[in-house]
Design an enzyme around this catalytic site. Sequence first.
Site, PDB file in Angstrom:
ATOM      1  CG  ASN A  16      66.415  51.002  34.903  1.00  0.00           C
ATOM      2  OD1 ASN A  16      66.517  51.310  36.715  1.00  0.00           O
ATOM      3  ND2 ASN A  16      65.365  51.056  34.303  1.00  0.00           N
ATOM      4  CB  ILE A  90      63.478  37.056  23.945  1.00  0.00           C
ATOM      5  CG1 ILE A  90      62.641  37.690  24.138  1.00  0.00           C
ATOM      6  CG2 ILE A  90      63.813  35.805  24.948  1.00  0.00           C
ATOM      7  CD1 ILE A  90      60.801  37.512  23.342  1.00  0.00           C
ATOM      8  CG  HIS A 107      57.790  44.090  32.421  1.00  0.00           C
ATOM      9  ND1 HIS A 107      58.113  44.602  31.789  1.00  0.00           N
ATOM     10  CD2 HIS A 107      56.818  44.417  32.766  1.00  0.00           C
ATOM     11  CE1 HIS A 107      57.767  44.431  30.680  1.00  0.00           C
ATOM     12  NE2 HIS A 107      56.057  44.891  31.240  1.00  0.00           N
TER      13      HIS A 107
HETATM   14  C1  GAR Z   1      62.981  50.092  32.138  1.00  0.00           C
HETATM   15  O1  GAR Z   1      61.576  51.139  32.009  1.00  0.00           O
HETATM   16  C2  GAR Z   1      62.525  48.649  31.933  1.00  0.00           C
HETATM   17  O2  GAR Z   1      61.650  48.661  32.876  1.00  0.00           O
HETATM   18  C3  GAR Z   1      62.137  48.767  30.664  1.00  0.00           C
HETATM   19  O3  GAR Z   1      62.405  49.141  29.532  1.00  0.00           O
HETATM   20  C4  GAR Z   1      63.314  50.662  30.046  1.00  0.00           C
HETATM   21  C5  GAR Z   1      65.007  50.984  30.115  1.00  0.00           C
HETATM   22  O4  GAR Z   1      65.139  52.362  30.264  1.00  0.00           O
HETATM   23  N1  GAR Z   1      62.207  47.391  30.210  1.00  0.00           N
HETATM   24  C6  GAR Z   1      61.113  46.333  30.030  1.00  0.00           C
HETATM   25  O5  GAR Z   1      60.174  47.005  29.250  1.00  0.00           O
HETATM   26  C7  GAR Z   1      61.735  44.675  28.931  1.00  0.00           C
HETATM   27  N2  GAR Z   1      60.043  44.172  29.046  1.00  0.00           N
HETATM   28  P1  GAR Z   1      66.705  52.565  30.360  1.00  0.00           P
HETATM   29  O6  GAR Z   1      66.890  52.099  29.551  1.00  0.00           O
HETATM   30  O7  GAR Z   1      65.780  53.919  30.913  1.00  0.00           O
HETATM   31  O8  GAR Z   1      67.495  52.023  32.213  1.00  0.00           O
END
Ligand code: GAR
Length: 187
Positions: A16, A90, A107
Amino acid sequence: MVKKNACVFISGTGSNLKHLINNSRDYNFPVKISLVISNNPSSKGLAYAKKNSIPYLIIDTKKRNFEISTLNKIRKYKISIICLAGYMKILSKKFILSFSKRIINIHPSLLPKFKGLNTYARIIEKNEKKTGCTVHYVNDRLDDGKNIIQKSFFLNKNDNVNILKVKTQKLEYLAFSEAIRRIYRYS
Ligand code: GAR
């Protein structure tokens, strides 16, 4: 256009973050990624900060004063918005109140459904028809706070955890930037 400074918090892969950095290159995108913070020194996402010469900070959340030093750094970079992009800790109420500007999180579910961890496995187990992602304002409760944007799709019978992750994250990359555009358009 004068861009606001954004700080992105990560813990892991940082896909992201990568898309936020790419989208922020657009002249009309309202923010510049000015600081990256990771609680995990081996987070793969730090490579994107390094590659793009974005200052980064690795924090040790076990240290007593880490929130104060993090806030100081954030103030130094005149950060207007904190984006939690896979940050798996958190933030304390004290931290949130001390920052006093916007903090948003992404999320991989249609909140308020499936807060917390192992989201994809729980979605499959519950035989959900529809899923997606949510970008929301952050409060001191896990995956809580007012929604800014949701994007959804219908599950296929043979979707497994890996397929769901790919489909959901594809939407996340669009939703995160769209949420930021939306916030600054109406502010
Ligand atoms: C993402 O899919 C995000 O939605 C999730 O972690 C991933 C990180 O991916 N976040 C949660 O679950 C928060 N509760 P990334 O490091 O490749 O962006």
